[in-house]
Motif scaffolding. Sequence first.
Motif, mmCIF file in Angstrom:
data_model
loop_
_atom_site.group_PDB
_atom_site.id
_atom_site.type_symbol
_atom_site.label_atom_id
_atom_site.label_comp_id
_atom_site.label_asym_id
_atom_site.label_seq_id
_atom_site.Cartn_x
_atom_site.Cartn_y
_atom_site.Cartn_z
ATOM 1 N N VAL A 65 1.002 -1.031 0.305
ATOM 2 C CA VAL A 65 -0.296 -0.182 -0.056
ATOM 3 C C VAL A 65 0.969 1.149 -0.133
ATOM 4 N N ILE A 66 0.908 1.938 -1.073
ATOM 5 C CA ILE A 66 1.483 3.613 -1.593
ATOM 6 C C ILE A 66 0.641 4.095 -1.201
ATOM 7 N N ASP A 67 1.767 4.978 0.006
ATOM 8 C CA ASP A 67 1.278 6.709 0.308
ATOM 9 C C ASP A 67 1.146 7.612 -0.934
ATOM 10 N N GLY A 68 0.428 7.647 -1.690
ATOM 11 C CA GLY A 68 0.907 8.712 -3.125
ATOM 12 C C GLY A 68 -0.161 7.744 -3.815
ATOM 13 N N GLU A 69 0.369 8.491 -5.532
ATOM 14 C CA GLU A 69 -0.314 7.607 -6.503
ATOM 15 C C GLU A 69 1.260 7.258 -7.050
ATOM 16 N N PHE A 70 0.595 6.474 -8.068
ATOM 17 C CA PHE A 70 2.127 4.787 -7.921
ATOM 18 C C PHE A 70 1.438 4.421 -9.811
ATOM 19 N N GLU A 71 2.277 4.950 -10.051
ATOM 20 C CA GLU A 71 2.488 4.942 -11.773
ATOM 21 C C GLU A 71 0.507 5.461 -12.377
ATOM 22 N N MET A 76 -2.952 -2.661 -17.863
ATOM 23 C CA MET A 76 -2.550 -3.917 -18.911
ATOM 24 C C MET A 76 -3.024 -4.987 -19.375
ATOM 25 N N TRP A 77 -2.799 -5.970 -20.383
ATOM 26 C CA TRP A 77 -3.290 -6.647 -21.162
ATOM 27 C C TRP A 77 -3.959 -7.609 -20.944
ATOM 28 N N CYS A 78 -5.249 -8.485 -20.618
ATOM 29 C CA CYS A 78 -5.359 -9.201 -19.756
ATOM 30 C C CYS A 78 -5.432 -9.911 -21.501
ATOM 31 N N TYR A 79 -4.847 -11.435 -21.724
ATOM 32 C CA TYR A 79 -4.966 -11.836 -22.696
ATOM 33 C C TYR A 79 -6.014 -12.764 -22.792
ATOM 34 N N CYS A 80 -6.750 -13.646 -21.684
ATOM 35 C CA CYS A 80 -7.180 -14.564 -21.285
ATOM 36 C C CYS A 80 -8.817 -13.862 -21.879
ATOM 37 N N CYS A 81 -8.876 -12.137 -21.777
ATOM 38 C CA CYS A 81 -10.713 -11.786 -22.051
ATOM 39 C C CYS A 81 -10.122 -10.486 -22.956
ATOM 40 N N ASP A 82 -8.611 -10.867 -22.984
ATOM 41 C CA ASP A 82 -8.099 -10.343 -24.544
ATOM 42 C C ASP A 82 -9.535 -8.182 -24.574
ATOM 43 N N ALA A 83 -9.219 -7.960 -23.448
ATOM 44 C CA ALA A 83 -9.159 -6.720 -23.011
ATOM 45 C C ALA A 83 -8.405 -5.820 -21.878
ATOM 46 N N GLU A 84 -7.995 -4.524 -21.577
ATOM 47 C CA GLU A 84 -7.582 -3.840 -21.376
ATOM 48 C C GLU A 84 -7.492 -3.467 -19.941
ATOM 49 N N ILE A 85 -6.923 -3.658 -18.870
ATOM 50 C CA ILE A 85 -7.578 -3.567 -17.141
ATOM 51 C C ILE A 85 -6.654 -2.843 -16.517
ATOM 52 N N ASP A 86 -6.686 -2.162 -15.019
ATOM 53 C CA ASP A 86 -6.693 -1.079 -14.525
ATOM 54 C C ASP A 86 -5.249 -2.418 -13.331
ATOM 55 N N LYS A 87 -4.523 -1.745 -13.818
ATOM 56 C CA LYS A 87 -3.296 -2.522 -13.347
ATOM 57 C C LYS A 87 -3.107 -2.142 -11.916
ATOM 58 N N HIS A 88 -3.619 -0.718 -10.801
ATOM 59 C CA HIS A 88 -3.202 -1.476 -9.657
ATOM 60 C C HIS A 88 -4.724 -0.376 -9.348
ATOM 61 N N VAL A 89 -5.085 -0.152 -7.794
ATOM 62 C CA VAL A 89 -5.795 0.353 -6.870
ATOM 63 C C VAL A 89 -5.581 1.343 -6.635
ATOM 64 N N THR A 90 -5.910 2.874 -7.247
ATOM 65 C CA THR A 90 -5.905 4.077 -6.410
ATOM 66 C C THR A 90 -6.847 5.303 -6.298
ATOM 67 N N ASP A 91 -6.450 5.967 -5.581
ATOM 68 C CA ASP A 91 -7.760 7.466 -5.676
ATOM 69 C C ASP A 91 -6.998 8.611 -5.690
ATOM 70 N N ARG A 92 -6.296 8.098 -6.196
ATOM 71 C CA ARG A 92 -4.808 9.561 -6.495
ATOM 72 C C ARG A 92 -3.940 9.997 -5.272
ATOM 73 N N THR A 94 -3.525 7.107 -2.342
ATOM 74 C CA THR A 94 -2.965 6.128 -1.871
ATOM 75 C C THR A 94 -3.787 5.337 -2.808
ATOM 76 N N THR A 95 -1.958 4.377 -2.783
ATOM 77 C CA THR A 95 -2.510 3.194 -4.651
ATOM 78 C C THR A 95 -2.390 1.781 -3.701
ATOM 79 N N ILE A 96 -2.894 0.766 -3.914
ATOM 80 C CA ILE A 96 -2.400 -0.324 -3.760
ATOM 81 C C ILE A 96 -1.877 -1.336 -5.100
ATOM 82 N N LYS A 97 -0.612 -1.552 -4.623
ATOM 83 C CA LYS A 97 -0.005 -2.219 -5.879
ATOM 84 C C LYS A 97 -0.802 -3.876 -6.163
#
Length: 204
Positions: A65-71, A76-92, A94-97
């Motif tokens: 859990v990072i204090d601040g916005e990370f990346e 990133m690309w999910c090859y199984c779903c053939d879709a783009e997804i968010d890499k992290h969860v963030t509210d700007r 705090t970031t959950i890597k």
Amino acid sequence: KKMAVKQNNSKSSLEFLYCKVCKRNHSDQRKHIFSKQHKDRLNTILEKFSMKIHEARRLLHKPSVIDGEFEPGATMWCYCCDAEIDKHVTDRFTTIKYGGLLEHMACDNHHKRTRHFWWQNGADKSLLQTYILYQAELDRFKNLVSECLDKLDEKREQRTKLIADEIIKSENLYQKVAREVCDIRYPHKQLHICPHLILNKQMY
């Protein structure tokens, strides 16, 4: 004759399939997934995807859990779903890597599409469990994240208190210096006696 032509066209269109892994059309039907080219390409894709998944899975028992916005805006690309997804969860703030990837891996749609991807491309069945996450695993991860967020809040409060103490300390020092300068320039003010009273006293 017309019926024969229509049947032939229908048969011809069914013979050609598009392989998203190899990114080309083919007429080999299910035989295609056993070809060396397809297997090599599939292994390359899964190895590339698994690198990110292994990084994310390492955080299941020790969240980052990072204090601040990370990346910011990282996807990133999910090859199984053939879709783009968010890499992290963030509210700007705090970031959950890798929170985005882990949540995606646990959703029903990803489970369904990953199993279909495995069947469609002839992937090794023993590797399937690596690419999906169960809700119980995600729930445990979220509980650990909650604990990390509490600790982060405590650190933030301590940091805020230290900053406030420093501000008060600086303000007190400033006021002390200001009083000393005032005393040097106007020594009579230290006794709280007005100058005209001193003059009147000298007249008697």
